[in-house]
Design an enzyme around this catalytic site. Structure first.
Site, mmCIF file in Angstrom:
data_model
loop_
_atom_site.group_PDB
_atom_site.id
_atom_site.type_symbol
_atom_site.label_atom_id
_atom_site.label_comp_id
_atom_site.label_asym_id
_atom_site.label_seq_id
_atom_site.Cartn_x
_atom_site.Cartn_y
_atom_site.Cartn_z
ATOM 1 N N ILE A 97 32.550 43.134 45.212
ATOM 2 C CA ILE A 97 31.442 43.132 46.181
ATOM 3 C C ILE A 97 30.315 44.053 45.697
ATOM 4 O O ILE A 97 29.130 43.718 45.800
ATOM 5 C CB ILE A 97 31.956 43.548 47.580
ATOM 6 N N ASP B 210 30.646 54.197 39.625
ATOM 7 C CA ASP B 210 32.043 53.769 39.727
ATOM 8 C C ASP B 210 32.923 54.755 38.966
ATOM 9 O O ASP B 210 32.501 55.371 37.990
ATOM 10 C CB ASP B 210 32.217 52.351 39.150
ATOM 11 N N ASP C 23 33.496 59.875 40.566
ATOM 12 C CA ASP C 23 34.679 59.831 41.428
ATOM 13 C C ASP C 23 34.230 60.355 42.788
ATOM 14 O O ASP C 23 33.975 61.551 42.955
ATOM 15 C CB ASP C 23 35.787 60.713 40.836
ATOM 16 N N ASN D 148 30.299 51.673 49.116
ATOM 17 C CA ASN D 148 31.095 50.452 48.984
ATOM 18 C C ASN D 148 32.453 50.690 48.320
ATOM 19 O O ASN D 148 33.379 49.895 48.513
ATOM 20 C CB ASN D 148 30.271 49.427 48.172
ATOM 21 N N SER E 228 35.443 47.323 57.037
ATOM 22 C CA SER E 228 36.352 46.175 56.912
ATOM 23 C C SER E 228 36.618 45.642 58.316
ATOM 24 O O SER E 228 36.601 46.401 59.289
ATOM 25 C CB SER E 228 37.668 46.646 56.294
ATOM 26 N N TYR F 172 44.431 52.680 55.703
ATOM 27 C CA TYR F 172 43.133 52.117 55.269
ATOM 28 C C TYR F 172 42.297 51.761 56.507
ATOM 29 O O TYR F 172 41.119 52.115 56.603
ATOM 30 C CB TYR F 172 43.413 50.893 54.405
ATOM 31 N N LYS G 215 38.650 53.152 57.691
ATOM 32 C CA LYS G 215 37.486 52.287 57.910
ATOM 33 C C LYS G 215 36.997 52.404 59.360
ATOM 34 O O LYS G 215 35.796 52.371 59.619
ATOM 35 C CB LYS G 215 37.834 50.838 57.567
ATOM 36 N N THR H 242 38.144 38.808 51.011
ATOM 37 C CA THR H 242 37.140 38.405 50.009
ATOM 38 C C THR H 242 37.792 38.452 48.634
ATOM 39 O O THR H 242 38.498 39.406 48.314
ATOM 40 C CB THR H 242 35.936 39.382 50.065
ATOM 41 N N THR I 77 38.396 39.409 45.498
ATOM 42 C CA THR I 77 38.088 40.460 44.508
ATOM 43 C C THR I 77 39.421 41.038 44.013
ATOM 44 O O THR I 77 40.491 40.648 44.494
ATOM 45 C CB THR I 77 37.297 41.616 45.164
HETATM 46 N N1 NAD Z 1 38.026 42.272 49.170
HETATM 47 C C1 NAD Z 1 38.339 42.304 50.446
HETATM 48 O O1 NAD Z 1 39.102 41.445 50.934
HETATM 49 C C2 NAD Z 1 37.767 43.373 51.358
HETATM 50 C C3 NAD Z 1 37.968 43.221 52.734
HETATM 51 C C4 NAD Z 1 37.445 44.202 53.582
HETATM 52 C C5 NAD Z 1 36.759 45.273 53.071
HETATM 53 N N2 NAD Z 1 36.573 45.396 51.716
HETATM 54 C C6 NAD Z 1 35.835 46.573 51.228
HETATM 55 O O2 NAD Z 1 34.808 46.173 50.347
HETATM 56 C C7 NAD Z 1 34.536 47.238 49.433
HETATM 57 C C8 NAD Z 1 34.504 46.688 48.018
HETATM 58 O O3 NAD Z 1 35.797 46.243 47.665
HETATM 59 P P1 NAD Z 1 36.080 45.028 46.654
HETATM 60 O O4 NAD Z 1 36.853 44.033 47.397
HETATM 61 O O5 NAD Z 1 34.823 44.649 45.972
HETATM 62 O O6 NAD Z 1 37.116 45.766 45.668
HETATM 63 P P2 NAD Z 1 37.097 46.025 44.099
HETATM 64 O O7 NAD Z 1 38.442 46.583 43.792
HETATM 65 O O8 NAD Z 1 36.621 44.814 43.377
HETATM 66 O O9 NAD Z 1 35.984 47.160 43.945
HETATM 67 C C9 NAD Z 1 36.192 48.487 44.369
HETATM 68 C C10 NAD Z 1 35.506 49.398 43.360
HETATM 69 O O10 NAD Z 1 35.625 50.753 43.840
HETATM 70 C C11 NAD Z 1 35.856 51.579 42.703
HETATM 71 N N3 NAD Z 1 36.481 52.840 43.105
HETATM 72 C C12 NAD Z 1 37.745 53.032 43.543
HETATM 73 N N4 NAD Z 1 37.975 54.333 43.732
HETATM 74 C C13 NAD Z 1 36.822 54.993 43.425
HETATM 75 C C14 NAD Z 1 36.437 56.356 43.418
HETATM 76 N N5 NAD Z 1 37.299 57.328 43.741
HETATM 77 N N6 NAD Z 1 35.170 56.675 43.036
HETATM 78 C C15 NAD Z 1 34.302 55.689 42.680
HETATM 79 N N7 NAD Z 1 34.619 54.387 42.645
HETATM 80 C C16 NAD Z 1 35.866 54.041 43.009
HETATM 81 C C17 NAD Z 1 36.780 50.742 41.814
HETATM 82 O O11 NAD Z 1 36.797 51.209 40.468
HETATM 83 C C18 NAD Z 1 36.189 49.349 41.977
HETATM 84 O O12 NAD Z 1 35.227 49.071 40.971
HETATM 85 C C19 NAD Z 1 35.623 48.289 49.660
HETATM 86 O O13 NAD Z 1 35.126 49.334 50.460
HETATM 87 C C20 NAD Z 1 36.691 47.522 50.400
HETATM 88 O O14 NAD Z 1 37.470 48.367 51.209
HETATM 89 C C21 NAD Z 1 37.062 44.457 50.847
#
Ligand code: NAD
Length: 255
Positions: free
Chosen positions: A18, A37, A63, A90, A142, A155, A159, A188, A190
């Site tokens: 995302i 990231d 981080d 994000n 979320s 989690y 959120k 989503t 990912t």
């Molecule tokens: N994919 C889903 O189904 C879904 C559903 C609800 C909410 N979300 C939320 O959407 C957002 C994006 O998630 P996504 O699905 O794209 O996941 P993703 O795993 O593709 O991306 C998450 C990114 O966060 C980075 N990250 C993790 N820990 C970190 C840290 N300590 N410091 C900096 N970066 C860090 C990771 O390296 C990764 O690139 C998140 O907040 C997730 O909770 C996702």
């Protein structure tokens, strides 16, 4: 006219699904994008593609659980791309297990990434926004925060905390011309969702069940999210703050 011309934007977790889609969309709308990231290689890939496409982006390893790392990334963004106009929190992470099967060490990590990380980012970026009397913050929570989600108790708690934190910061900083809103993705496609499917044990069945319960009839794609995030980040949302919007194909319908 591009909607973010001349704006500097930070996207945490910008190397992910995302986050990457959001960085690319924001760059197409004219923003200079700081792709933050933990995974520097992933952030660099996103930034390089934006630059190849004629946009402006820089990758920074950060981080979000570590305040020193956050301060360094915010300072580097400001010096290389300019004062921060938009912050998109994000980055996220999850462990998929029934609550009683989780360990306190996992809770600490979940809370550090999904809640404290966003607090560090707000704490580092808000003073500059207050000084300039303008800013936009979009927090990615979320649907788990709104309706709960089995296997994601801590989690979901983080959120949910992010949602109420956002509303409070929206109140505290409205007088400074800063808005704070929340976008809630549903399932989503990912890397994070891939882990969720594996944690659930029977990925095909899980997808089938989700697809049946999502009124629009499919799992989300990363590109489904940036439109809503961009809306809150732009001028059209100037009079909107403290709001929560689900982008989940109708899975969650809140009044
Ligand atoms: N994919 C889903 O189904 C879904 C559903 C609800 C909410 N979300 C939320 O959407 C957002 C994006 O998630 P996504 O699905 O794209 O996941 P993703 O795993 O593709 O991306 C998450 C990114 O966060 C980075 N990250 C993790 N820990 C970190 C840290 N300590 N410091 C900096 N970066 C860090 C990771 O390296 C990764 O690139 C998140 O907040 C997730 O909770 C996702």
């Amino acid at each position: 006219m591009q909607r973010l011309e001349g704006k500097t934007v930070i996207v945490t977790g910008g190397g992910g699904g995302i986050g990457g889609a959001t960085c690319r969309r924001f760059a197409r709308e004219g923003a200079a994008v700081a792709v933050l990231d933990l995974n520097l290689a992933a952030a660099q890939q996103v930034a390089e593609r934006i630059c190849e496409d004629g946009g402006r982006a820089e990758a920074f390893q950060c981080d979000i659980t570590d305040r020193v790392s956050v301060d360094a990334a915010v300072a580097a963004t400001t010096s290389q791309l300019g004062p921060i106009d938009v912050l998109v929190n994000n980055a996220g992470w999850d462990v998929f297990k029934p609550f009683t099967k989780t360990e306190p060490a996992q809770w600490d990590r979940l809370i550090a990434i999904n809640l404290t990380g966003a607090l560090h980012m707000h704490h580092a970026v808000l003073p500059g926004m207050v000084e300039r009397k303008r800013g936009r913050i979009v927090n990615i929570a979320s649907d788990a925060a709104r309706v709960g989600s089995s296997g994601e108790a801590v989690y979901a708690a983080c959120k949910g905390g992010l949602v109420s934190f956002s509303k409070t910061i929206a109140r505290e900083h409205a007088r400074h011309g800063i808005t704070v809103n929340v976008v809630c993705p549903g399932p989503t496609d990912t890397a994070l969702f891939e882990d969720y499917k594996q944690g659930a044990g029977n990925p095909e069945k899980l997808i089938e069940a989700f697809t049946r319960s999502i009124p629009l009839g499919r799992i989300g794609q990363p590109d489904d999210l940036p439109g809503a995030i961009l809306f809150f980040a732009g001028d059209d949302a100037a009079f909107i703050t403290g709001q929560v919007l689900s982008v989940s194909g109708g899975l969650t319908m809140n009044g």
